[in-house]
Design a protein around this motif. Structure first.
Motif, PDB file in Angstrom:
ATOM      1  N   LEU A  51       6.503  -3.530   1.272  1.00  0.00           N
ATOM      2  CA  LEU A  51       5.134  -3.809   0.839  1.00  0.00           C
ATOM      3  C   LEU A  51       5.140  -4.270  -0.613  1.00  0.00           C
ATOM      4  O   LEU A  51       5.762  -3.626  -1.472  1.00  0.00           O
ATOM      5  CB  LEU A  51       4.261  -2.559   0.962  1.00  0.00           C
ATOM      6  N   GLU A  52       4.431  -5.348  -0.884  1.00  0.00           N
ATOM      7  CA  GLU A  52       4.285  -5.807  -2.262  1.00  0.00           C
ATOM      8  C   GLU A  52       3.614  -4.712  -3.087  1.00  0.00           C
ATOM      9  O   GLU A  52       2.631  -4.108  -2.673  1.00  0.00           O
ATOM     10  CB  GLU A  52       3.448  -7.085  -2.303  1.00  0.00           C
ATOM     11  N   GLY A  53       4.151  -4.450  -4.267  1.00  0.00           N
ATOM     12  CA  GLY A  53       3.609  -3.416  -5.126  1.00  0.00           C
ATOM     13  C   GLY A  53       4.265  -2.066  -4.944  1.00  0.00           C
ATOM     14  O   GLY A  53       4.163  -1.211  -5.821  1.00  0.00           O
ATOM     15  N   ARG A  54       4.948  -1.871  -3.822  1.00  0.00           N
ATOM     16  CA  ARG A  54       5.663  -0.616  -3.603  1.00  0.00           C
ATOM     17  C   ARG A  54       7.161  -0.856  -3.548  1.00  0.00           C
ATOM     18  O   ARG A  54       7.926  -0.153  -4.199  1.00  0.00           O
ATOM     19  CB  ARG A  54       5.186   0.075  -2.319  1.00  0.00           C
ATOM     20  N   LYS A  69      16.783  -9.165  -0.570  1.00  0.00           N
ATOM     21  CA  LYS A  69      16.652  -7.705  -0.567  1.00  0.00           C
ATOM     22  C   LYS A  69      16.158  -7.206   0.783  1.00  0.00           C
ATOM     23  O   LYS A  69      16.678  -6.225   1.336  1.00  0.00           O
ATOM     24  CB  LYS A  69      15.691  -7.270  -1.671  1.00  0.00           C
ATOM     25  N   ALA A  70      15.158  -7.873   1.351  1.00  0.00           N
ATOM     26  CA  ALA A  70      14.593  -7.442   2.631  1.00  0.00           C
ATOM     27  C   ALA A  70      15.631  -7.542   3.742  1.00  0.00           C
ATOM     28  O   ALA A  70      15.739  -6.644   4.597  1.00  0.00           O
ATOM     29  CB  ALA A  70      13.368  -8.289   2.976  1.00  0.00           C
ATOM     30  N   GLY A  91       8.689 -10.238  10.511  1.00  0.00           N
ATOM     31  CA  GLY A  91       7.240 -10.312  10.556  1.00  0.00           C
ATOM     32  C   GLY A  91       6.712 -10.441   9.135  1.00  0.00           C
ATOM     33  O   GLY A  91       7.091  -9.656   8.261  1.00  0.00           O
ATOM     34  N   LEU A  92       5.853 -11.435   8.894  1.00  0.00           N
ATOM     35  CA  LEU A  92       5.335 -11.688   7.554  1.00  0.00           C
ATOM     36  C   LEU A  92       3.819 -11.600   7.532  1.00  0.00           C
ATOM     37  O   LEU A  92       3.136 -12.249   8.325  1.00  0.00           O
ATOM     38  CB  LEU A  92       5.734 -13.094   7.082  1.00  0.00           C
ATOM     39  N   VAL A 132       1.723  -9.482   0.164  1.00  0.00           N
ATOM     40  CA  VAL A 132       2.895  -9.840   0.963  1.00  0.00           C
ATOM     41  C   VAL A 132       3.443  -8.580   1.631  1.00  0.00           C
ATOM     42  O   VAL A 132       3.766  -7.599   0.959  1.00  0.00           O
ATOM     43  CB  VAL A 132       3.985 -10.501   0.105  1.00  0.00           C
ATOM     44  N   VAL A 133       3.515  -8.604   2.943  1.00  0.00           N
ATOM     45  CA  VAL A 133       4.071  -7.504   3.732  1.00  0.00           C
ATOM     46  C   VAL A 133       5.186  -8.081   4.598  1.00  0.00           C
ATOM     47  O   VAL A 133       4.992  -9.108   5.259  1.00  0.00           O
ATOM     48  CB  VAL A 133       3.002  -6.838   4.623  1.00  0.00           C
ATOM     49  N   ILE A 134       6.347  -7.434   4.571  1.00  0.00           N
ATOM     50  CA  ILE A 134       7.514  -7.960   5.285  1.00  0.00           C
ATOM     51  C   ILE A 134       8.081  -6.888   6.204  1.00  0.00           C
ATOM     52  O   ILE A 134       8.439  -5.804   5.745  1.00  0.00           O
ATOM     53  CB  ILE A 134       8.618  -8.418   4.303  1.00  0.00           C
ATOM     54  N   GLY A 135       8.141  -7.201   7.480  1.00  0.00           N
ATOM     55  CA  GLY A 135       8.785  -6.314   8.441  1.00  0.00           C
ATOM     56  C   GLY A 135      10.026  -7.003   8.991  1.00  0.00           C
ATOM     57  O   GLY A 135       9.940  -8.118   9.500  1.00  0.00           O
TER      58      GLY A 135
END
Length: 315
Positions: A51-54, A69-70, A91-92, A132-135
């Motif tokens: 999660l962006e920001g975390r 990194k992801a 998943g974006l 931005v959320v990346i799975g």
């Protein structure tokens, strides 16, 4: 141009056009699902969410850094089972005002990290999101080996690590403090936070050497070794003198007045591998023996009191 300017299907085409496919991919992006070969007959699967920001900040890391990194943190989980990574699916969730250049470099980061282990980005999905959320889901092949789990460490075994420890924590601390990063060691620490370097080949290597338990160091060495101790019903004792503190970690600690060994023992997101082996196994580089397994429970570091033992999402 932004993601919104191009539209959903234009974005999908743009992403897939930047993704070469490896030998394990029979059918890549374009249909409802990908098709992968599974020579071993078993598939190792792991998934993570960023999660962006975390987990990352766009003012600290480029799209390329985030992509690498992801991918790395998921591919490392596959290697920690003793498997060879073959592919990931992504998943974006992305904002409409996200610059296409950032998305392009994110995609390239995924592709290049996968290429480092001979894997591919085989497919995925996108949706609109405020941040931005990346799975990422990673898949791997055991190549006929038994998986290395967390539950078979036994008293008398040794504890060893492969890969970098403390880099990500040191780099994060420098960025958080706004410290000047004006030397090569400090820049290396920051890059270690932005882009981990897991020792992928050491996972299958450990399986071949007879590792009894293994995992990747994502939440801190003490925290993660605690999972092996609990699942195996043993106690792990670490020797702080056995850890070599890398120059970038030492330099960051000097800059900030911190204890570098604290970052080595409790810092997460380096994605090194930690494993236990029967006594007498000759361990090649980069494996380094740092402790032993005994009867009891928990994780102890000789001669040191450790407060925070690692990252807990809900702690």
């Amino acid at each position: 141009m932004t993601v919104g300017d191009l539209g959903e299907f234009g974005v999908v085409s743009r992403i897939t056009g930047r993704l070469p496919q490896g030998a394990a991919v029979i059918l890549g992006p374009g249909d409802d699902a990908a098709i992968l070969s599974a020579p071993d007959g078993r598939v190792v699967v792991s998934t993570d969410l960023l999660l962006e920001g975390r987990h990352f900040r766009r003012d600290w890391s480029s799209g390329y850094d985030v992509g690498r990194k992801a991918a790395a943190q998921n591919l490392a989980d596959v290697a920690a089972m003793g498997a060879t990574p073959t592919s990931i699916v992504v998943g974006l969730g992305i904002p409409a005002d996200l610059p296409l250049e950032w998305l392009d470099t994110l995609t390239d980061g995924f592709a290049d990290e996968c290429a480092a282990v001979g894997a591919s980005v085989a497919g995925g999905d996108i949706t609109r999101c405020d941040l931005v959320v990346i799975g990422v889901t990673a898949l791997g092949d055991l190549g006929g080996r038994a998986p290395v789990r967390r539950c078979f460490a036994r008293p008398g075994h040794v504890v060893a690590v492969a890969g970098r420890l403390g880099y990500s924590a040191a780099g994060w601390a420098l960025l958080e403090a706004g410290a000047p990063v004006d030397s090569a060691p400090l820049r290396a620490a920051v890059e270690g936070h932005r882009r981990p370097c897991p020792p992928y080949a050491s996972g299958p290597q450990a399986a071949e050497l007879g590792a009894s338990a293994m995992l990747d160091v994502s939440d801190g060495l003490l925290q993660d070794l605690g999972h092996i101790a609990e699942d195996s019903g043993v106690r792990i004792e670490l020797d702080p003198q056995a850890f070599a503190v890398a120059e970038p970690v030492a330099a960051a600690a000097k800059e900030l007045g911190a204890d570098p060994l604290e970052w080595v023992l409790t810092g997460g997101e380096d994605h090194a591998l930690a494993a236990t082996f029967p006594a007498g196994v000759r361990l090649p580089a980069p494996w380094q023996i740092v402790g032993r397994v005994v009867e009891g429970d928990g994780v102890m570091v000789y001669g040191r009191e450790i407060g925070q033992r690692g990252w807990d999402h809900f702690g």
